[in-house]
Design a protein around this motif. Structure first.
Motif, PDB file in Angstrom:
ATOM      1  N   ARG A 296       0.830  -1.211   0.000  1.00  0.00           N
ATOM      2  CA  ARG A 296       0.000   0.000   0.000  1.00  0.00           C
ATOM      3  C   ARG A 296       0.862   1.257   0.000  1.00  0.00           C
ATOM      4  NH1 ARG A 296      -2.393  -3.868   2.659  1.00  0.00           N
ATOM      5  NH2 ARG A 296      -4.458  -4.477   1.965  1.00  0.00           N
ATOM      6  N   ASP A 297       2.017   1.186   0.670  1.00  0.00           N
ATOM      7  CA  ASP A 297       2.923   2.338   0.643  1.00  0.00           C
ATOM      8  C   ASP A 297       3.618   2.435  -0.710  1.00  0.00           C
ATOM      9  OD1 ASP A 297       2.240   2.693   3.271  1.00  0.00           O
ATOM     10  OD2 ASP A 297       3.904   1.427   3.995  1.00  0.00           O
ATOM     11  N   PHE A 298       4.022   1.285  -1.219  1.00  0.00           N
ATOM     12  CA  PHE A 298       4.800   1.266  -2.463  1.00  0.00           C
ATOM     13  C   PHE A 298       3.983   1.780  -3.633  1.00  0.00           C
ATOM     14  CE2 PHE A 298       6.424  -1.292  -6.153  1.00  0.00           C
ATOM     15  CZ  PHE A 298       7.613  -0.593  -6.300  1.00  0.00           C
ATOM     16  N   LEU A 299       2.706   1.424  -3.700  1.00  0.00           N
ATOM     17  CA  LEU A 299       1.870   1.811  -4.843  1.00  0.00           C
ATOM     18  C   LEU A 299       0.919   2.961  -4.472  1.00  0.00           C
ATOM     19  CD1 LEU A 299       0.992  -1.598  -6.538  1.00  0.00           C
ATOM     20  CD2 LEU A 299       2.686   0.080  -7.236  1.00  0.00           C
ATOM     21  N   LYS A 300       1.383   3.851  -3.627  1.00  0.00           N
ATOM     22  CA  LYS A 300       0.528   4.957  -3.178  1.00  0.00           C
ATOM     23  C   LYS A 300       0.026   5.794  -4.353  1.00  0.00           C
ATOM     24  CE  LYS A 300       1.726   6.322   1.214  1.00  0.00           C
ATOM     25  NZ  LYS A 300       2.836   6.903   1.960  1.00  0.00           N
ATOM     26  N   GLY A 301       0.941   6.021  -5.323  1.00  0.00           N
ATOM     27  CA  GLY A 301       0.595   6.882  -6.459  1.00  0.00           C
ATOM     28  C   GLY A 301      -0.232   6.185  -7.519  1.00  0.00           C
ATOM     29  N   GLN A 302      -0.419   4.864  -7.426  1.00  0.00           N
ATOM     30  CA  GLN A 302      -1.135   4.137  -8.476  1.00  0.00           C
ATOM     31  C   GLN A 302      -2.271   3.331  -7.859  1.00  0.00           C
ATOM     32  OE1 GLN A 302       1.575   2.001 -11.231  1.00  0.00           O
ATOM     33  NE2 GLN A 302       3.226   2.810  -9.964  1.00  0.00           N
ATOM     34  N   PRO A 303      -3.332   3.994  -7.437  1.00  0.00           N
ATOM     35  CA  PRO A 303      -4.423   3.275  -6.746  1.00  0.00           C
ATOM     36  C   PRO A 303      -5.059   2.193  -7.603  1.00  0.00           C
ATOM     37  CG  PRO A 303      -5.063   5.538  -7.281  1.00  0.00           C
ATOM     38  CD  PRO A 303      -3.606   5.443  -7.534  1.00  0.00           C
ATOM     39  N   GLU A 304      -5.136   2.450  -8.927  1.00  0.00           N
ATOM     40  CA  GLU A 304      -5.775   1.459  -9.797  1.00  0.00           C
ATOM     41  C   GLU A 304      -5.008   0.149  -9.806  1.00  0.00           C
ATOM     42  OE1 GLU A 304      -6.533   2.890 -13.768  1.00  0.00           O
ATOM     43  OE2 GLU A 304      -7.615   4.599 -12.923  1.00  0.00           O
ATOM     44  N   ARG A 305      -3.695   0.289  -9.969  1.00  0.00           N
ATOM     45  CA  ARG A 305      -2.850  -0.901 -10.020  1.00  0.00           C
ATOM     46  C   ARG A 305      -2.904  -1.641  -8.684  1.00  0.00           C
ATOM     47  NH1 ARG A 305       1.462  -2.749 -13.167  1.00  0.00           N
ATOM     48  NH2 ARG A 305       1.560  -0.858 -14.411  1.00  0.00           N
ATOM     49  N   LEU A 306      -2.906  -0.856  -7.624  1.00  0.00           N
ATOM     50  CA  LEU A 306      -2.946  -1.455  -6.289  1.00  0.00           C
ATOM     51  C   LEU A 306      -4.205  -2.303  -6.112  1.00  0.00           C
ATOM     52  CD1 LEU A 306      -1.854  -1.668  -3.359  1.00  0.00           C
ATOM     53  CD2 LEU A 306      -3.193   0.353  -2.827  1.00  0.00           C
ATOM     54  N   ALA A 307      -5.335  -1.710  -6.502  1.00  0.00           N
ATOM     55  CA  ALA A 307      -6.603  -2.427  -6.351  1.00  0.00           C
ATOM     56  C   ALA A 307      -6.587  -3.701  -7.180  1.00  0.00           C
ATOM     57  CB  ALA A 307      -7.750  -1.523  -6.778  1.00  0.00           C
ATOM     58  N   ARG A 308      -6.043  -3.589  -8.401  1.00  0.00           N
ATOM     59  CA  ARG A 308      -6.031  -4.741  -9.290  1.00  0.00           C
ATOM     60  C   ARG A 308      -5.182  -5.875  -8.693  1.00  0.00           C
ATOM     61  NH1 ARG A 308      -3.707  -2.956 -14.398  1.00  0.00           N
ATOM     62  NH2 ARG A 308      -1.882  -4.134 -13.796  1.00  0.00           N
ATOM     63  N   ILE A 309      -4.013  -5.487  -8.191  1.00  0.00           N
ATOM     64  CA  ILE A 309      -3.107  -6.507  -7.651  1.00  0.00           C
ATOM     65  C   ILE A 309      -3.730  -7.181  -6.431  1.00  0.00           C
ATOM     66  CG2 ILE A 309      -0.895  -6.869  -6.495  1.00  0.00           C
ATOM     67  CD1 ILE A 309       0.315  -4.797  -8.326  1.00  0.00           C
ATOM     68  N   LEU A 310      -4.333  -6.380  -5.571  1.00  0.00           N
ATOM     69  CA  LEU A 310      -4.918  -6.958  -4.354  1.00  0.00           C
ATOM     70  C   LEU A 310      -6.061  -7.913  -4.698  1.00  0.00           C
ATOM     71  CD1 LEU A 310      -4.894  -3.976  -1.837  1.00  0.00           C
ATOM     72  CD2 LEU A 310      -3.412  -5.983  -1.899  1.00  0.00           C
ATOM     73  N   ALA A 311      -6.866  -7.489  -5.680  1.00  0.00           N
ATOM     74  CA  ALA A 311      -7.992  -8.342  -6.071  1.00  0.00           C
ATOM     75  C   ALA A 311      -7.485  -9.638  -6.690  1.00  0.00           C
ATOM     76  CB  ALA A 311      -8.885  -7.596  -7.053  1.00  0.00           C
ATOM     77  N   GLN A 312      -6.475  -9.493  -7.525  1.00  0.00           N
ATOM     78  CA  GLN A 312      -5.936 -10.670  -8.221  1.00  0.00           C
ATOM     79  C   GLN A 312      -5.304 -11.643  -7.229  1.00  0.00           C
ATOM     80  OE1 GLN A 312      -2.216 -10.320 -10.173  1.00  0.00           O
ATOM     81  NE2 GLN A 312      -2.926 -11.307 -12.031  1.00  0.00           N
ATOM     82  N   ALA A 313      -4.627 -11.091  -6.240  1.00  0.00           N
ATOM     83  CA  ALA A 313      -3.952 -11.951  -5.273  1.00  0.00           C
ATOM     84  C   ALA A 313      -4.952 -12.758  -4.469  1.00  0.00           C
ATOM     85  CB  ALA A 313      -3.090 -11.098  -4.341  1.00  0.00           C
ATOM     86  N   LYS A 314      -6.106 -12.180  -4.225  1.00  0.00           N
ATOM     87  CA  LYS A 314      -7.077 -12.858  -3.372  1.00  0.00           C
ATOM     88  C   LYS A 314      -7.775 -14.013  -4.081  1.00  0.00           C
ATOM     89  CE  LYS A 314      -8.551  -9.737   0.131  1.00  0.00           C
ATOM     90  NZ  LYS A 314      -9.347  -8.523   0.185  1.00  0.00           N
ATOM     91  N   THR A 315      -8.122 -13.794  -5.375  1.00  0.00           N
ATOM     92  CA  THR A 315      -8.867 -14.846  -6.074  1.00  0.00           C
ATOM     93  C   THR A 315      -7.916 -15.960  -6.478  1.00  0.00           C
ATOM     94  OG1 THR A 315      -8.587 -13.444  -7.978  1.00  0.00           O
ATOM     95  CG2 THR A 315     -10.791 -13.539  -7.042  1.00  0.00           C
ATOM     96  N   PRO A 316      -8.242 -17.194  -6.141  1.00  0.00           N
ATOM     97  CA  PRO A 316      -7.397 -18.299  -6.566  1.00  0.00           C
ATOM     98  C   PRO A 316      -7.529 -18.514  -8.070  1.00  0.00           C
ATOM     99  CG  PRO A 316      -9.296 -19.111  -5.363  1.00  0.00           C
ATOM    100  CD  PRO A 316      -9.369 -17.627  -5.324  1.00  0.00           C
ATOM    101  N   LEU A 317      -6.493 -19.043  -8.670  1.00  0.00           N
ATOM    102  CA  LEU A 317      -6.507 -19.296 -10.105  1.00  0.00           C
ATOM    103  C   LEU A 317      -7.567 -20.355 -10.384  1.00  0.00           C
ATOM    104  CD1 LEU A 317      -4.911 -18.466 -12.582  1.00  0.00           C
ATOM    105  CD2 LEU A 317      -3.379 -20.352 -12.150  1.00  0.00           C
TER     106      LEU A 317
END
Ligand SMILES: [Zn+2]
Length: 438
Positions: A244-265
């Motif tokens: 969350r600190d690292f991607l502070k400037g890119q909220p869209e990317r952050l949301a995408r990564i978090l969502a992707q990480a949660k859903t199993p393949l």
């Protein structure tokens, strides 16, 4: 060459023998050829209480091609191998064509028909016809092998990743554990989930590392849901920061990564109906069935330094895979599923009207389309010897499809039967570059 199957005179299966031994048996008149594909001899005597070495059939089922390998677990030797090419796509095309013709016929206003659209039900768990054909192809071949040699166990690749193995991964750091199976599987899993690109800068074709969303220093978990793929520069820039600190400037990317990480393949959950249906059919054969994951297969293949082919993948399925696989001189048999002809009674023109006469008898002068024949033509312009598949015609003059093209109008008197059509065509293929056997 792969080994040769041997039966005794009561068609009891014996240990496969080396090609040289098979040649000797034939030369001494002690055996005769029982089948051309796969090459099988039948002895002229009965063998009382033979000493049998149990073999394991290993399958790597695929949608286009399935690999099959016979492995002797005792001697670590691949005894025989094959690559089975399915006809799923052709079946799909044929079904589409049939559906179009039927639809067309129902649309024609020739008489009144009751509406017919809501009276069909598909039972749960029904496979598509193309999928069924793939399952049946593999089961057919395993049953054939069980008749030709002493098979005592089956191994099948069932799922792509063994998610259970790494969901509870509790090791120091995944990055240091790539040498182990769990570390390997989790790495492959995360890379596939991130489509083999850096999650932070979308770089492709660069070496990727696994990065923890919540850094290890803050005692986060090693679970796959906490991991993403990152290139080396991004990984170092991120360092010990929280995502969350690292991607502070890119909220869209952050949301995408978090969502992707949660859903199993989804694929990893192995919702592969065909493989599960195959598993059920194999269990019914009465032999112990071992299941492996795709990650394990790849791990086995790479640690044994073997190239990627369908039959070697099959030989590497499951935990039973020997430490050193002996694959010297194995030439996989290439088996193509051809089917047993069509039930269509005559060909149609573009409007769906009959274009040809009703189809004639399937068998002409003792031959059937698809039979392997040897034609020795002694006179005329087509002199020569041809050994290939035949296409019969009611007149009694046949076409023979050779590598150099189709030879037409060969009289049936010139032909002798080599092997009956069994729904498959065969081709022994030499591998171009195989490493020396370990
Ligand atoms: Zn990057």
């Amino acid at each position: 060459m792969s080994k040769v199957f041997v039966l005794d005179t009561n068609t009891q299966s014996l240990n496969p023998v080396h090609l040289g031994r098979a040649r000797l048996l034939l030369k001494q008149g002690k055996a005769a050829v029982y089948r051309s594909y796969p090459f099988t001899l039948i002895l002229k005597r009965a063998v009382e209480q033979p000493h049998l070495e149990p073999l394991r059939v290993k399958v790597d089922p695929g949608s286009k091609t399935s690999g099959i390998a016979l492995v002797n677990d005792g001697s670590s030797e691949v005894v025989w191998a094959a690559e089975l090419i399915h006809r799923g796509e052709q079946i799909k095309r044929d079904m589409d064509k049939r559906r179009a013709v039927r639809k067309n016929r129902r649309q024609r206003k020739t008489r009144y028909r009751q509406p017919r659209f809501d009276n069909r039900r598909k039972r749960k768990g029904t496979l598509q016809p193309s999928q069924t054909s793939r399952v049946c192809n593999v089961v057919t071949w395993i049953r054939r092998l069980m008749r030709l040699c002493p098979v005592s166990a089956i191994s099948q690749e069932l799922v792509r990743f063994d998610t259970q193995a790494f969901e509870n991964l509790d090791i120091e750091d995944v990055q240091y554990q790539q040498g182990t199976l769990a570390g390997y599987e989790v790495r492959e899993y995360v890379l596939l989930k991130c489509s083999h690109q850096c999650s932070y800068c979308d770089a492709r074709q660069v070496p990727l590392e696994l990065d923890h969303l919540q850094p290890r220093a803050k005692l986060s978990s090693n679970r796959a849901s906490n991991l993403v793929a990152a290139c080396k520069p991004c990984n170092q820039r991120k360092g010990n920061q929280d995502i969350r600190d690292f991607l502070k400037g890119q909220p869209e990317r952050l949301a995408r990564i978090l969502a992707q990480a949660k859903t199993p393949l989804r694929d990893a959950a192995a919702v592969n109906a065909m493989r599960w249906a195959l598993y059920e059919r194999l269990k019914a054969l009465g032999l112990p069935v071992e299941c492996g994951s795709g990650g394990l297969t790849k791990f086995n293949r790479i640690t044994r330094d073997l190239p990627k082919t369908h039959w070697l993948d099959a030989a590497c399925v499951g935990r039973s895979t020997p430490e050193h696989l002996v694959i010297k001189h194995v030439v996989p048999l290439r088996i193509t599923a051809t089917g047993h002809g069509s039930r269509q009674m005559c060909l149609m023109d573009e409007h769906g009207f009959p274009r040809t006469k009703p189809k004639g008898a399937k068998r002409v002068k003792g031959f059937q389309t698809g039979d392997l024949v040897r034609a020795v033509v002694t006179r005329g312009t087509k002199q020569g010897t041809y050994v290939s598949k035949v296409a019969v015609r009611t007149r009694g003059v046949f076409n023979i499809k050779t590598v150099r093209g189709t030879v037409t109008d060969i009289h049936h008197r010139f032909c002798t039967l080599v092997a009956r059509s069994d729904g498959y065509s065969y081709h022994a293929r030499k591998e171009a570059a195989l490493p020396p056997a370990a």
